[in-house]
Write a protein that holds these residues in place. Sequence first.
Motif, short mmCIF file in Angstrom:
data_model
loop_
_atom_site.label_atom_id
_atom_site.label_comp_id
_atom_site.label_asym_id
_atom_site.label_seq_id
_atom_site.Cartn_x
_atom_site.Cartn_y
_atom_site.Cartn_z
N TRP A 2 -1.13 -2.62 -11.96
CA TRP A 2 0.15 -3.04 -11.18
C TRP A 2 0.88 -2.05 -10.29
N ASN A 3 0.91 -0.87 -11.03
CA ASN A 3 1.83 -0.04 -10.77
C ASN A 3 1.16 1.47 -10.44
N ASP A 4 -0.76 1.59 -9.80
CA ASP A 4 -1.15 2.51 -9.44
C ASP A 4 -0.64 3.13 -8.32
N PRO A 5 -0.76 5.01 -8.37
CA PRO A 5 0.51 5.99 -7.69
C PRO A 5 -0.66 5.10 -5.69
N ALA A 6 -2.19 5.20 -6.42
CA ALA A 6 -2.66 5.03 -5.74
C ALA A 6 -3.51 4.10 -4.71
N LEU A 7 -2.81 2.58 -5.39
CA LEU A 7 -3.05 1.81 -4.42
C LEU A 7 -1.05 1.57 -3.46
N ALA A 8 -0.51 1.93 -3.92
CA ALA A 8 0.86 1.83 -3.82
C ALA A 8 2.10 1.17 -2.94
N ILE A 9 1.71 0.23 -4.09
CA ILE A 9 2.57 -1.38 -4.16
C ILE A 9 4.02 -1.80 -3.81
N ASP A 10 4.19 -2.14 -3.37
CA ASP A 10 5.78 -2.03 -2.82
C ASP A 10 6.47 -3.44 -3.12
N TRP A 11 6.47 -3.61 -4.67
CA TRP A 11 7.08 -4.76 -5.38
C TRP A 11 8.01 -5.09 -5.19
N PRO A 12 8.99 -5.92 -5.24
CA PRO A 12 10.16 -6.49 -5.04
C PRO A 12 10.56 -6.62 -6.50
N LEU A 13 10.67 -5.79 -7.50
CA LEU A 13 11.31 -6.00 -8.62
C LEU A 13 12.99 -6.86 -8.65
N PRO A 14 12.89 -8.30 -8.92
CA PRO A 14 14.41 -8.85 -9.19
C PRO A 14 15.45 -7.70 -9.36
N ASP A 15 16.66 -8.28 -9.42
CA ASP A 15 18.10 -7.19 -9.04
C ASP A 15 17.71 -7.75 -10.69
N GLY A 16 18.19 -6.46 -11.40
CA GLY A 16 18.40 -6.42 -13.32
C GLY A 16 16.88 -6.60 -13.60
N ILE A 17 15.97 -6.53 -13.16
CA ILE A 17 14.66 -6.18 -14.03
C ILE A 17 14.44 -5.01 -13.31
N ASP A 18 13.98 -3.92 -14.84
CA ASP A 18 13.60 -2.74 -14.38
C ASP A 18 11.39 -2.88 -14.19
N ALA A 19 11.35 -3.22 -14.87
CA ALA A 19 9.16 -3.00 -14.79
C ALA A 19 9.73 -4.66 -15.39
N PRO A 20 7.92 -5.38 -14.61
CA PRO A 20 7.69 -6.50 -15.07
C PRO A 20 6.82 -6.83 -16.57
N VAL A 21 7.25 -8.47 -16.93
CA VAL A 21 6.64 -8.63 -17.47
C VAL A 21 5.26 -8.70 -17.51
N LEU A 22 4.79 -8.00 -18.28
CA LEU A 22 3.30 -8.41 -18.64
C LEU A 22 2.30 -9.26 -19.42
N ALA A 23 0.77 -9.39 -19.77
CA ALA A 23 -0.02 -9.56 -20.43
C ALA A 23 -0.52 -8.57 -21.13
N ALA A 24 -0.85 -8.08 -22.37
CA ALA A 24 -1.32 -7.10 -22.95
C ALA A 24 -2.79 -6.43 -21.98
N LYS A 25 -3.51 -7.22 -21.61
CA LYS A 25 -4.37 -6.55 -20.85
C LYS A 25 -4.07 -6.07 -19.31
N ASP A 26 -3.30 -6.83 -18.81
CA ASP A 26 -2.15 -6.31 -17.69
C ASP A 26 -1.39 -5.22 -17.83
N ALA A 27 -1.17 -4.28 -18.86
CA ALA A 27 -0.22 -3.57 -19.44
C ALA A 27 -1.60 -2.45 -19.30
N VAL A 28 -2.25 -2.31 -19.80
CA VAL A 28 -3.69 -1.32 -20.18
C VAL A 28 -4.75 -1.55 -19.28
N ALA A 29 -3.99 -1.33 -17.71
CA ALA A 29 -5.18 -2.21 -17.26
C ALA A 29 -5.73 -0.89 -16.09
N SER A 30 -7.17 -0.72 -15.55
CA SER A 30 -7.27 0.28 -14.89
C SER A 30 -6.68 0.71 -13.73
N PRO A 31 -6.65 1.63 -13.38
CA PRO A 31 -6.02 2.59 -12.21
C PRO A 31 -6.84 2.70 -10.82
#
Length: 185
Positions: free
Chosen positions: A149-178
């Motif tokens: 989700w946060n691959d610098p090659a993609l540079a997606i500008d995710w608008p994290l809600p106020d007060g949230i530093d990092a999104p809540v991810l499923a285990a498979k998404d936390a170890v996803a491929s760049p």
Amino acid sequence: MPFTVTPTRLPEVLVLQPQVFGDSRGFFFESFNARDFETATGLQVQFVQDNHSKSARGVLRGLHYQIEHAQGKLVRVTQGEVFDVAVDMRKNSPTFGQWASCHLSADNAKQMWVPPGFAHGFLVLSESAEFLYKTTDYWYPKHERSLLWNDPALAIDWPLPDGIDAPVLAAKDAVASPLAQAPTY
């Protein structure tokens, strides 16, 4: 026409805005009509599966795709609001690795068409969100892949809600491929 169609920065990813009829009793709109969808988009699709999820604020689901049995998805939100993203995973496409996004909410009633060959994900911006989508092929767990989700090659500008530093991810998404290491179409 019961809805308008607007291309995103990736012309194959479309935002559909239905005509909503509202009064003091509430509202009504057609969320899908195959004949009107084909007329407006030029696409003939056959949906085989509907999915419904509910997620809390700050949950990021995705970016998911299948390396075989690629799924087209027509996505919408029936409660809450999300930031929805599609990434072109077609290796020979001129827009490979590029992304498009749209804010989908119960209030705006917008839908997004995510064509086969694209990874898809969303971030919940409201306290919770109910997310519904139709797919053009079935889910095959052995073919599912996750793009980081946060691959610098993609540079997606995710608008994290106020007060949230990092999104809540499923285990498979936390170890996803760049993107550089992700299987492509």
